[in-house]
Write a protein that holds these residues in place. Structure first.
Motif, PDB file in Angstrom:
ATOM      1  N   VAL A   1       0.675  -1.327   0.062  1.00  0.00           N
ATOM      2  CA  VAL A   1      -0.027  -0.409  -0.246  1.00  0.00           C
ATOM      3  C   VAL A   1       0.926   1.426  -0.218  1.00  0.00           C
ATOM      4  CG1 VAL A   1      -2.174  -1.085   1.438  1.00  0.00           C
ATOM      5  CG2 VAL A   1      -0.021   0.005   2.662  1.00  0.00           C
ATOM      6  N   ASP A   2       0.181   2.479  -0.020  1.00  0.00           N
ATOM      7  CA  ASP A   2       1.050   3.724  -0.342  1.00  0.00           C
ATOM      8  C   ASP A   2       0.944   3.768   1.718  1.00  0.00           C
ATOM      9  OD1 ASP A   2       0.962   4.534  -2.828  1.00  0.00           O
ATOM     10  OD2 ASP A   2      -1.129   5.284  -2.615  1.00  0.00           O
ATOM     11  N   VAL A   3       0.140   3.663   1.913  1.00  0.00           N
ATOM     12  CA  VAL A   3      -0.037   4.025   3.227  1.00  0.00           C
ATOM     13  C   VAL A   3       0.014   3.120   4.706  1.00  0.00           C
ATOM     14  CG1 VAL A   3      -0.260   5.586   5.367  1.00  0.00           C
ATOM     15  CG2 VAL A   3       0.438   6.636   2.828  1.00  0.00           C
ATOM     16  N   ALA A   4       0.142   2.838   5.350  1.00  0.00           N
ATOM     17  CA  ALA A   4      -0.292   1.606   6.245  1.00  0.00           C
ATOM     18  C   ALA A   4      -0.685   2.554   8.142  1.00  0.00           C
ATOM     19  CB  ALA A   4       0.404   0.540   6.731  1.00  0.00           C
ATOM     20  N   VAL A   5      -2.012   2.679   8.574  1.00  0.00           N
ATOM     21  CA  VAL A   5      -2.127   3.106   9.048  1.00  0.00           C
ATOM     22  C   VAL A   5      -1.791   2.035  10.383  1.00  0.00           C
ATOM     23  CG1 VAL A   5      -3.721   4.216  10.560  1.00  0.00           C
ATOM     24  CG2 VAL A   5      -3.775   4.669   8.607  1.00  0.00           C
ATOM     25  N   VAL A   6      -1.668   2.195  11.380  1.00  0.00           N
ATOM     26  CA  VAL A   6      -1.150   1.243  12.982  1.00  0.00           C
ATOM     27  C   VAL A   6      -1.932   2.201  14.184  1.00  0.00           C
ATOM     28  CG1 VAL A   6      -0.193  -0.808  14.344  1.00  0.00           C
ATOM     29  CG2 VAL A   6       0.944   0.513  12.114  1.00  0.00           C
ATOM     30  N   GLY A   7      -3.444   1.316  14.522  1.00  0.00           N
ATOM     31  CA  GLY A   7      -4.226   1.474  14.934  1.00  0.00           C
ATOM     32  C   GLY A   7      -5.088   2.920  14.545  1.00  0.00           C
ATOM     33  N   TYR A   8      -6.627   1.733  15.524  1.00  0.00           N
ATOM     34  CA  TYR A   8      -7.964   2.323  14.700  1.00  0.00           C
ATOM     35  C   TYR A   8      -8.799   3.268  15.063  1.00  0.00           C
ATOM     36  CZ  TYR A   8     -10.340   2.726   9.834  1.00  0.00           C
ATOM     37  OH  TYR A   8     -11.418   3.406   8.956  1.00  0.00           O
ATOM     38  N   GLY A   9      -8.597   4.137  16.665  1.00  0.00           N
ATOM     39  CA  GLY A   9      -8.855   5.265  17.472  1.00  0.00           C
ATOM     40  C   GLY A   9      -9.354   5.841  16.567  1.00  0.00           C
ATOM     41  N   ILE A  10      -9.667   7.637  16.895  1.00  0.00           N
ATOM     42  CA  ILE A  10      -9.906   8.034  16.280  1.00  0.00           C
ATOM     43  C   ILE A  10      -8.451   9.464  15.309  1.00  0.00           C
ATOM     44  CG2 ILE A  10      -9.616  10.030  18.576  1.00  0.00           C
ATOM     45  CD1 ILE A  10     -12.409   9.767  15.653  1.00  0.00           C
ATOM     46  N   THR A  11      -7.760   8.528  16.298  1.00  0.00           N
ATOM     47  CA  THR A  11      -6.225   9.238  15.170  1.00  0.00           C
ATOM     48  C   THR A  11      -6.107   8.687  14.204  1.00  0.00           C
ATOM     49  OG1 THR A  11      -5.346  10.025  17.991  1.00  0.00           O
ATOM     50  CG2 THR A  11      -4.306   9.792  15.650  1.00  0.00           C
ATOM     51  N   GLY A  12      -6.463   7.416  14.208  1.00  0.00           N
ATOM     52  CA  GLY A  12      -6.401   6.405  12.891  1.00  0.00           C
ATOM     53  C   GLY A  12      -7.041   6.451  12.125  1.00  0.00           C
ATOM     54  N   ALA A  13      -8.429   6.868  12.457  1.00  0.00           N
ATOM     55  CA  ALA A  13      -9.511   7.297  11.565  1.00  0.00           C
ATOM     56  C   ALA A  13      -9.194   8.426  10.703  1.00  0.00           C
ATOM     57  CB  ALA A  13     -11.026   7.624  12.248  1.00  0.00           C
ATOM     58  N   HIS A  14      -8.978   8.964  11.372  1.00  0.00           N
ATOM     59  CA  HIS A  14      -9.267  10.892  10.637  1.00  0.00           C
ATOM     60  C   HIS A  14      -7.730  10.279   9.742  1.00  0.00           C
ATOM     61  CE1 HIS A  14     -11.853  13.639  11.820  1.00  0.00           C
ATOM     62  NE2 HIS A  14     -12.051  13.162  12.820  1.00  0.00           N
ATOM     63  N   ALA A  15      -6.840  10.023   9.973  1.00  0.00           N
ATOM     64  CA  ALA A  15      -5.274   9.601   9.285  1.00  0.00           C
ATOM     65  C   ALA A  15      -5.508   8.780   8.277  1.00  0.00           C
ATOM     66  CB  ALA A  15      -4.228   9.129   9.748  1.00  0.00           C
ATOM     67  N   ALA A  16      -6.405   7.682   8.456  1.00  0.00           N
ATOM     68  CA  ALA A  16      -6.792   6.898   7.077  1.00  0.00           C
ATOM     69  C   ALA A  16      -8.405   7.699   6.020  1.00  0.00           C
ATOM     70  CB  ALA A  16      -7.913   5.541   7.322  1.00  0.00           C
ATOM     71  N   LEU A  17      -8.634   8.732   7.077  1.00  0.00           N
ATOM     72  CA  LEU A  17      -9.591   8.986   6.153  1.00  0.00           C
ATOM     73  C   LEU A  17      -8.997  10.274   5.166  1.00  0.00           C
ATOM     74  CD1 LEU A  17     -13.110  10.786   5.448  1.00  0.00           C
ATOM     75  CD2 LEU A  17     -12.449  11.779   7.673  1.00  0.00           C
ATOM     76  N   ALA A  18      -7.993  10.922   6.289  1.00  0.00           N
ATOM     77  CA  ALA A  18      -6.890  12.445   5.004  1.00  0.00           C
ATOM     78  C   ALA A  18      -6.206  11.236   3.740  1.00  0.00           C
ATOM     79  CB  ALA A  18      -6.441  12.666   6.246  1.00  0.00           C
ATOM     80  N   VAL A  19      -6.006  10.217   4.201  1.00  0.00           N
ATOM     81  CA  VAL A  19      -4.889   9.515   3.616  1.00  0.00           C
ATOM     82  C   VAL A  19      -5.850   9.417   2.130  1.00  0.00           C
ATOM     83  CG1 VAL A  19      -3.591   7.454   2.541  1.00  0.00           C
ATOM     84  CG2 VAL A  19      -3.384   9.311   4.910  1.00  0.00           C
ATOM     85  N   ALA A  20      -6.724   8.694   2.409  1.00  0.00           N
ATOM     86  CA  ALA A  20      -8.235   7.879   1.332  1.00  0.00           C
ATOM     87  C   ALA A  20      -8.298   9.130   0.490  1.00  0.00           C
ATOM     88  CB  ALA A  20      -8.948   7.355   2.207  1.00  0.00           C
ATOM     89  N   ARG A  21      -7.903  10.164   0.936  1.00  0.00           N
ATOM     90  CA  ARG A  21      -9.028  11.052   0.150  1.00  0.00           C
ATOM     91  C   ARG A  21      -8.080  11.907  -0.111  1.00  0.00           C
ATOM     92  NH1 ARG A  21     -12.914  14.740   4.386  1.00  0.00           N
ATOM     93  NH2 ARG A  21     -15.370  14.131   3.734  1.00  0.00           N
ATOM     94  N   ALA A  22      -6.831  11.604  -0.534  1.00  0.00           N
ATOM     95  CA  ALA A  22      -6.112  12.558  -0.765  1.00  0.00           C
ATOM     96  C   ALA A  22      -5.514  11.249  -2.292  1.00  0.00           C
ATOM     97  CB  ALA A  22      -4.787  12.452  -0.447  1.00  0.00           C
ATOM     98  N   GLY A  23      -6.088  10.463  -1.785  1.00  0.00           N
ATOM     99  CA  GLY A  23      -6.020   9.690  -3.579  1.00  0.00           C
ATOM    100  C   GLY A  23      -5.024   8.464  -3.205  1.00  0.00           C
ATOM    101  N   ARG A  24      -4.539   8.387  -1.720  1.00  0.00           N
ATOM    102  CA  ARG A  24      -3.504   6.954  -2.165  1.00  0.00           C
ATOM    103  C   ARG A  24      -4.287   5.971  -1.142  1.00  0.00           C
ATOM    104  NH1 ARG A  24       1.589   9.071   1.456  1.00  0.00           N
ATOM    105  NH2 ARG A  24       2.627   7.743  -0.104  1.00  0.00           N
ATOM    106  N   SER A  25      -3.640   4.711  -1.386  1.00  0.00           N
ATOM    107  CA  SER A  25      -3.427   3.344  -0.851  1.00  0.00           C
ATOM    108  C   SER A  25      -3.712   4.034   0.517  1.00  0.00           C
ATOM    109  CB  SER A  25      -3.485   2.639  -1.650  1.00  0.00           C
ATOM    110  OG  SER A  25      -2.421   2.095  -2.051  1.00  0.00           O
ATOM    111  N   VAL A  26      -4.382   3.047   1.063  1.00  0.00           N
ATOM    112  CA  VAL A  26      -4.360   3.255   2.557  1.00  0.00           C
ATOM    113  C   VAL A  26      -5.347   1.630   3.582  1.00  0.00           C
ATOM    114  CG1 VAL A  26      -6.340   4.461   2.811  1.00  0.00           C
ATOM    115  CG2 VAL A  26      -4.387   4.346   4.958  1.00  0.00           C
ATOM    116  N   VAL A  27      -4.194   1.416   4.118  1.00  0.00           N
ATOM    117  CA  VAL A  27      -4.929   0.057   4.870  1.00  0.00           C
ATOM    118  C   VAL A  27      -4.625   0.395   6.341  1.00  0.00           C
ATOM    119  CG1 VAL A  27      -2.376  -1.606   5.247  1.00  0.00           C
ATOM    120  CG2 VAL A  27      -4.553  -2.181   5.934  1.00  0.00           C
ATOM    121  N   VAL A  28      -5.596   0.266   7.362  1.00  0.00           N
ATOM    122  CA  VAL A  28      -5.728   0.466   8.930  1.00  0.00           C
ATOM    123  C   VAL A  28      -5.548  -0.780   9.453  1.00  0.00           C
ATOM    124  CG1 VAL A  28      -6.406   1.557  10.822  1.00  0.00           C
ATOM    125  CG2 VAL A  28      -6.831   2.243   8.881  1.00  0.00           C
TER     126      VAL A  28
END
Ligand SMILES: Cc1cc2nc3c(=O)[nH]c(=O)nc-3n(C[C@H](O)[C@H](O)[C@H](O)COP(=O)(O)OP(=O)(O)OC[C@H]3O[C@@H](n4cnc5c(N)ncnc54)[C@H](O)[C@@H]3O)c2cc1C
Length: 303
Positions: free
Chosen positions: A31-58
């Motif tokens: 993937v382009d970006v891996a987010v580790v942890g799916y609390g509110i920090t991880g959720a906002h990070a995943a949203l921002a990255v996905a919206r920027a058009g990069r592939s993301v796994v949490v």
């Protein structure tokens, strides 16, 4: 100590916003970006990255939202526990002011996110009173208030006398108080659920019950190992908490773990609720558990 027969260790927030299943069973290999942890920090990070058009796994070690993001008090306040004058003394005027400003901006950000994503997170205002236990405690609080009043970021803290406190809240036995008018409460479960839905709608892939157990830099990116497979990521966002394990020990060193528990009363009968919480006063009494113990029992009572 369990003090009631219907005690339950799970968070009330989970009931109105149940933790759903992850949308993938195993992580993609790259993937382009891996987010580790799916609390509110991880959720906002995943949203921002996905919206920027990069592939993301949490990658989440436990169930989605099982960390502090869905176990907290749901208080939204435009200040940090470290005051602006303390931050400025520590980090210098410019950076100290910027950090203090972040708390104010965070409240605006949260409200804008609710509007934009259509999240009905039950946001409401409340008045908070920090209670002074002794004359010395009150003088310390008032002094802090005076220093904050000179700060550029307004925290809205106002010193009030013991008599004023009693008149406003009916509470006696305290030496005075700090009154804070600009606080909000919200439902952190509903909010977290809304941000996760937006992140997944934007393309974030999520795998739960899948802790990252090791992290290794390679020439092609960072290789993350999990029980459900390895992921090669160009970038990694660590959104774990202070309790994370060996792979993120370097982050752990910069955080201080504190033991903090929330306990709530048994549910109040519906008819009582409006009367009990009519004034929406939150009273904060931080008494030492015993003199010199260094431990504090903070009682938050809504009146
Ligand atoms: C009892 C309590 C009351 C609080 N009250 C308030 C309040 O009223 N107002 C307020 O603003 N803040 C409050 N907070 C703080 C607030 O809840 C946290 O700051 C916030 O939730 C942190 O979010 P997070 O996403 O960083 O961490 P978390 O929500 O804890 O998420 C981190 C996630 O990372 C996962 N993880 C850890 N290690 C790994 C790994 N190796 N691999 C994969 N995943 C991993 C964890 O399982 C967890 O799900 C409170 C906290 C607590 C505990």
């Amino acid at each position: 100590m369990v003090i009631t027969s219907n005690f339950k260790p799970t968070s009330y927030w989970w009931e109105a916003a149940p933790i759903g299943p992850a949308n993938a069973v195993t992580p993609p290999p790259g993937v382009d970006v891996a987010v580790v942890g799916y609390g509110i920090t991880g959720a906002h990070a995943a949203l921002a990255v996905a919206r920027a058009g990069r592939s993301v796994v949490v990658l989440e070690a436990d169930g989605i939202g099982s960390g502090s993001s869905r176990r907290n008090n749901g208080a939204i306040v435009p200040y940090l526990f470290q005051k602006q004058y303390e931050l400025e003394a520590r980090f210098g005027k410019v950076q100290g002011t910027e950090i203090a400003r972040i708390a104010v901006d965070a409240v605006d950000f949260l409200l804008e996110t609710c509007d934009e994503l259509g999240i009905h997170a039950q946001v409401r205002g409340f008045d908070r009173y920090f209670l002074a236990l002794t004359d010395k405690h009150r003088e310390k609080m008032y002094h802090s208030c005076a220093l904050q009043a000179e700060s550029s970021v307004n925290t809205g803290w106002v010193p009030i006398s013991a008599e004023d406190l009693q008149e406003r809240t009916g509470l006696s036995g305290y030496a005075g108080s700090i009154f804070v008018s600009n606080s909000l409460t919200f439902h952190p479960g509903i909010y977290h659920q809304g941000v996760i839905k937006a992140a997944e709608d934007a393309g974030a892939v999520t795998v739960a019950y899948n802790p990252v157990t090791s992290v290794r830099s390679t020439t092609n990116g960072t290789l993350l190992s999990t029980p459900k497979g390895q992921v090669l990521a160009k970038d990694v966002i660590v959104a774990t908490n202070g309790y994370t394990g060996a792979p993120f020990n370097y982050a752990k060193d910069g955080l201080m773990s504190v033991r903090i528990y929330n306990s709530a009363t048994e549910p109040l009968p519906d008819g009582n609720k409006a009367a009990q919480f009519a004034a929406r006063h939150l009273l904060v009494d931080s008494s030492p558990t015993s003199p010199g113990s260094g431990q504090v029992r903070t009682a938050n009572a809504f009146l």
